[in-house]
Design a protein around this motif. Structure first.
Motif, PDB file in Angstrom:
ATOM      1  N   ASN A 142      34.960 -22.808 -25.363  1.00 33.18           N
ATOM      2  CA  ASN A 142      36.292 -23.237 -26.251  1.00 33.18           C
ATOM      3  C   ASN A 142      36.151 -24.699 -26.644  1.00 33.18           C
ATOM      4  O   ASN A 142      34.672 -25.272 -26.423  1.00 33.18           O
ATOM      5  CB  ASN A 142      37.621 -23.329 -25.376  1.00 33.18           C
ATOM      6  CG  ASN A 142      37.357 -24.080 -23.906  1.00 33.18           C
ATOM      7  OD1 ASN A 142      36.807 -25.022 -24.049  1.00 33.18           O
ATOM      8  ND2 ASN A 142      37.495 -23.328 -22.872  1.00 33.18           N
ATOM      9  N   MET A 143      36.765 -25.139 -27.562  1.00 32.01           N
ATOM     10  CA  MET A 143      36.499 -26.528 -28.375  1.00 32.01           C
ATOM     11  C   MET A 143      36.225 -27.654 -26.742  1.00 32.01           C
ATOM     12  O   MET A 143      35.315 -28.367 -27.068  1.00 32.01           O
ATOM     13  CB  MET A 143      37.537 -26.852 -29.046  1.00 32.01           C
ATOM     14  CG  MET A 143      37.226 -28.328 -29.595  1.00 32.01           C
ATOM     15  SD  MET A 143      38.047 -29.707 -28.755  1.00 32.01           S
ATOM     16  CE  MET A 143      37.694 -31.101 -29.757  1.00 32.01           C
ATOM     17  N   THR A 144      37.313 -27.617 -26.038  1.00 25.85           N
ATOM     18  CA  THR A 144      37.428 -28.657 -24.963  1.00 25.85           C
ATOM     19  C   THR A 144      35.791 -28.736 -24.244  1.00 25.85           C
ATOM     20  O   THR A 144      35.381 -29.686 -23.925  1.00 25.85           O
ATOM     21  CB  THR A 144      38.586 -28.408 -23.853  1.00 25.85           C
ATOM     22  OG1 THR A 144      39.656 -28.359 -24.632  1.00 25.85           O
ATOM     23  CG2 THR A 144      38.375 -29.625 -23.091  1.00 25.85           C
ATOM     24  N   HIS A 192      44.471 -34.818 -30.129  1.00 29.63           N
ATOM     25  CA  HIS A 192      44.779 -33.990 -28.979  1.00 29.63           C
ATOM     26  C   HIS A 192      43.563 -34.600 -27.809  1.00 29.63           C
ATOM     27  O   HIS A 192      42.755 -34.902 -28.328  1.00 29.63           O
ATOM     28  CB  HIS A 192      44.201 -32.477 -29.274  1.00 29.63           C
ATOM     29  CG  HIS A 192      44.431 -31.441 -28.168  1.00 29.63           C
ATOM     30  ND1 HIS A 192      43.465 -31.438 -27.145  1.00 29.63           N
ATOM     31  CD2 HIS A 192      45.228 -30.597 -27.967  1.00 29.63           C
ATOM     32  CE1 HIS A 192      44.021 -30.445 -26.257  1.00 29.63           C
ATOM     33  NE2 HIS A 192      44.886 -29.824 -27.017  1.00 29.63           N
ATOM     34  N   ASN A 251      47.862 -31.255 -34.063  1.00 31.91           N
ATOM     35  CA  ASN A 251      48.318 -30.026 -33.610  1.00 31.91           C
ATOM     36  C   ASN A 251      49.788 -30.135 -32.991  1.00 31.91           C
ATOM     37  O   ASN A 251      50.503 -29.145 -33.040  1.00 31.91           O
ATOM     38  CB  ASN A 251      47.541 -29.546 -32.398  1.00 31.91           C
ATOM     39  CG  ASN A 251      47.598 -30.653 -31.062  1.00 31.91           C
ATOM     40  OD1 ASN A 251      47.258 -31.633 -31.455  1.00 31.91           O
ATOM     41  ND2 ASN A 251      48.077 -30.236 -29.987  1.00 31.91           N
ATOM     42  N   ASP A 287      37.616 -33.355 -34.662  1.00 32.70           N
ATOM     43  CA  ASP A 287      38.072 -32.196 -34.058  1.00 32.70           C
ATOM     44  C   ASP A 287      39.186 -31.479 -35.203  1.00 32.70           C
ATOM     45  O   ASP A 287      40.064 -32.200 -35.894  1.00 32.70           O
ATOM     46  CB  ASP A 287      39.214 -32.727 -33.162  1.00 32.70           C
ATOM     47  CG  ASP A 287      40.105 -31.431 -32.546  1.00 32.70           C
ATOM     48  OD1 ASP A 287      39.976 -30.487 -33.072  1.00 32.70           O
ATOM     49  OD2 ASP A 287      40.893 -31.820 -31.581  1.00 32.70           O
ATOM     50  N   VAL A 290      40.269 -28.318 -34.876  1.00 33.57           N
ATOM     51  CA  VAL A 290      40.798 -27.124 -34.400  1.00 33.57           C
ATOM     52  C   VAL A 290      42.088 -26.824 -34.670  1.00 33.57           C
ATOM     53  O   VAL A 290      42.142 -25.553 -35.398  1.00 33.57           O
ATOM     54  CB  VAL A 290      41.145 -27.437 -32.684  1.00 33.57           C
ATOM     55  CG1 VAL A 290      41.964 -26.150 -32.086  1.00 33.57           C
ATOM     56  CG2 VAL A 290      39.977 -27.519 -31.756  1.00 33.57           C
ATOM     57  N   SER A 300      38.383 -23.836 -33.089  1.00 38.50           N
ATOM     58  CA  SER A 300      38.483 -22.825 -32.019  1.00 38.50           C
ATOM     59  C   SER A 300      39.024 -21.591 -32.766  1.00 38.50           C
ATOM     60  O   SER A 300      39.952 -21.542 -33.048  1.00 38.50           O
ATOM     61  CB  SER A 300      39.562 -23.239 -30.991  1.00 38.50           C
ATOM     62  OG  SER A 300      39.116 -24.351 -30.469  1.00 38.50           O
ATOM     63  N   TYR A 314      40.331 -18.901 -31.989  1.00 32.74           N
ATOM     64  CA  TYR A 314      41.464 -18.228 -31.166  1.00 32.74           C
ATOM     65  C   TYR A 314      42.558 -18.937 -32.034  1.00 32.74           C
ATOM     66  O   TYR A 314      43.601 -18.335 -32.008  1.00 32.74           O
ATOM     67  CB  TYR A 314      41.621 -18.134 -29.840  1.00 32.74           C
ATOM     68  CG  TYR A 314      42.036 -19.578 -29.277  1.00 32.74           C
ATOM     69  CD1 TYR A 314      40.895 -20.449 -28.794  1.00 32.74           C
ATOM     70  CD2 TYR A 314      43.385 -19.796 -29.073  1.00 32.74           C
ATOM     71  CE1 TYR A 314      41.332 -21.422 -28.094  1.00 32.74           C
ATOM     72  CE2 TYR A 314      43.723 -20.967 -28.514  1.00 32.74           C
ATOM     73  CZ  TYR A 314      42.808 -21.933 -28.078  1.00 32.74           C
ATOM     74  OH  TYR A 314      43.230 -23.196 -27.415  1.00 32.74           O
ATOM     75  N   LYS A 315      42.514 -19.952 -32.874  1.00 32.16           N
ATOM     76  CA  LYS A 315      43.563 -20.513 -33.567  1.00 32.16           C
ATOM     77  C   LYS A 315      43.765 -19.930 -34.898  1.00 32.16           C
ATOM     78  O   LYS A 315      44.522 -20.047 -35.765  1.00 32.16           O
ATOM     79  CB  LYS A 315      43.645 -21.994 -33.679  1.00 32.16           C
ATOM     80  CG  LYS A 315      43.213 -22.848 -32.267  1.00 32.16           C
ATOM     81  CD  LYS A 315      44.567 -22.875 -31.650  1.00 32.16           C
ATOM     82  CE  LYS A 315      44.525 -24.113 -30.549  1.00 32.16           C
ATOM     83  NZ  LYS A 315      45.509 -23.888 -29.582  1.00 32.16           N
TER      84      LYS A 315
HETATM   85  C1  PLP Z   1      43.942 -30.215 -32.212  1.00 33.25           C
HETATM   86  C2  PLP Z   1      43.170 -29.419 -30.900  1.00 33.25           C
HETATM   87  N1  PLP Z   1      42.240 -29.855 -30.417  1.00 33.25           N
HETATM   88  C3  PLP Z   1      41.597 -29.203 -29.462  1.00 33.25           C
HETATM   89  C4  PLP Z   1      42.028 -28.440 -28.684  1.00 33.25           C
HETATM   90  C5  PLP Z   1      41.540 -27.792 -27.608  1.00 33.25           C
HETATM   91  O1  PLP Z   1      41.078 -26.422 -28.085  1.00 33.25           O
HETATM   92  P1  PLP Z   1      40.445 -25.427 -26.684  1.00 33.25           P
HETATM   93  O2  PLP Z   1      41.462 -24.871 -26.460  1.00 33.25           O
HETATM   94  O3  PLP Z   1      39.356 -24.514 -27.696  1.00 33.25           O
HETATM   95  O4  PLP Z   1      39.615 -26.189 -25.969  1.00 33.25           O
HETATM   96  C6  PLP Z   1      43.434 -27.864 -29.228  1.00 33.25           C
HETATM   97  C7  PLP Z   1      44.116 -26.693 -28.367  1.00 33.25           C
HETATM   98  O5  PLP Z   1      45.208 -26.537 -28.584  1.00 33.25           O
HETATM   99  C8  PLP Z   1      43.975 -28.349 -30.342  1.00 33.25           C
HETATM  100  O6  PLP Z   1      44.951 -28.093 -30.988  1.00 33.25           O
END
Ligand code: PLP
Length: 391
Positions: free
Chosen positions: A91-93, A120, A172, A197, A199, A220, A222-223
């Motif tokens: 995942n991104m994190t 985030h 987000n 970022d 995402v 990511s 899944y978004k």
């Molecule tokens: C703007 C943003 N950055 C990072 C993340 C983290 O992404 P991941 O769930 O793929 O780790 C999110 C998750 O909601 C997000 O909305």
């Protein structure tokens, strides 16, 4: 319903999603989108027909090799880079913790990092942890009252010691879009890496990493209707010199694969290829962006008078993600009441955006409503009616 004036045929789009055929109105795509059946089928097909590891001469191994290559090519097209600059992760994190460590492996005590109050925590915590371990200094760019980034504050924090400027392309929580090109240029003028970022942004707008000037960008799938995965773009120009944390037999090239660790999730990568095909088939990100914007305007125009909207006053400068509270009814209760009526809308406190939460100063929780290309105008009307009845 079909929106004839727009490039997206929503009725056709909605037929692609089994999950949307059960009278469920889903407005929580910022939390995680619905995936079309084609993504699920691609995943299942891969588990059935291509369970193997890379590099063996037999058929199933050749198939996973082809999946990895195609996934890199499709992700590269989506972001505007070359396939060798793509890295996949859980995942991104997870990717951001790993890549921040790799980029900063040889940074020295006294070097400086910049993060923002809009971000985030997945693009803040990795830098704070790196700074704590290596005695680096972290500066945080402040937000203006309207949730845009204070670029004067940003300029004042850049110095010749700045190694990275990490920022989000869209919030987000409130949907605010940042001036990515200008911010990347400021980072480069100071000799720092521009680390984005994307995402939230990637789910709503077309991306061209070269045009933006990003050195690293993460998103990511899944978004945006894909499987649970993270994708990172790391520019060959900067990443080829990185001393990756990798197993010794892993080849140095392509750079993107060197930065990934262990065996790839081939079934998810097959789902990712199907996800990119889906986005193209429904019209591509530019058409999706226009369509979602129209629904966002409709939502915004119909909000009850008793709604307090956080962030920018309109859709200019934001993706169609709205954060709000209704007078006299806590967001958590609104979210529950909406769920009983068949609407997927979430309430939350920080949305993992700790600096922004502090800045907005609302008590408790707020309601986040996110538009995706599979929403339609009749659903937005129905949601507005439900909100009006609760207000
Ligand atoms: C703007 C943003 N950055 C990072 C993340 C983290 O992404 P991941 O769930 O793929 O780790 C999110 C998750 O909601 C997000 O909305």
């Amino acid at each position: 319903m079909t929106t004839s004036s727009l490039a997206i045929d929503t009725a056709e789009v909605r037929r692609r999603f089994s999950s949307l055929s059960r009278g469920f109105h889903f407005f929580d795509s910022p939390g995680g989108s619905q995936a079309p059946d084609s993504v699920a089928e691609a995943i299942a097909r891969t588990v059935r027909d291509a369970s193997a590891n890379l590099g063996a001469p037999y058929e199933t191994s050749r198939r996973v090799g082809a999946i990895l290559e195609q996934a890199e090519q499709s992700a590269a097209r989506f972001l505007g880079c070359s396939p060798g600059e793509i890295t996949f992760g859980l995942n991104m994190t997870t990717l951001n913790f790993a890549l921040s460590r790799t980029a900063g492996r040889h940074w020295q005590s006294g070097d400086e990092l910049i993060v923002t109050a809009l971000d985030h925590d997945a693009n803040v915590a990795p830098w704070l942890a790196l700074a704590a371990d290596k005695d680096l200094t972290v500066h945080t760019v402040r937000c203006n009252d309207d949730t845009t980034l204070d670029l004067d504050d940003l300029r004042s924090k850049l110095s010749s010691r700045t190694r990275v400027l990490a920022f989000t392309w869209a919030s987000n929580a409130v949907g605010t879009i940042t001036q990515a090109r200008e911010i990347c240029a400021l980072a480069h003028e100071a000799g720092a890496l521009a680390w984005i970022d994307a995402v939230h942004y990637a789910a709503h707008e077309p991306i061209d990493v070269v045009e933006a000037g990003a050195d690293v960008l993460l998103c990511s799938p899944y978004k945006f209707c894909g499987p649970h995965l993270g994708i990172a773009f790391a520019s060959e120009r900067v990443a080829r010199d990185w001393d990756a944390y990798k197993t010794r037999p892993t080849p140095e090239l392509p750079t993107g694969r060197r930065l990934a660790t262990g065996t790839f999730p081939f079934e998810s990568l097959a789902g990712l290829i199907a996800c990119f095909e889906h986005l193209q088939e429904v019209g591509g990100m530019a058409a999706i962006c226009d369509y979602e914007r129209t629904l966002g305007e409709q939502l915004l125009a119909g909000l009850p008078d008793s709604a307090t909207l956080y962030g920018l006053p309109g859709l200019d400068g934001r993706v169609p993600t709205l954060l709000l509270n209704l007078d006299r009814m806590p967001a958590r209760e609104v979210s529950r009441a909406l769920a009983e009526r068949g609407f997927g809308v979430w309430s939350g406190d920080t949305w993992y955006s700790l600096g922004l939460y502090e800045r907005l100063g609302y008590e408790g929780e707020a309601l986040r409503i996110g538009i995706a290309h599979y929403n339609d105008a009749s659903e937005v009307d129905a949601l507005l009616e439900a909100l009006a009845s609760l207000a």
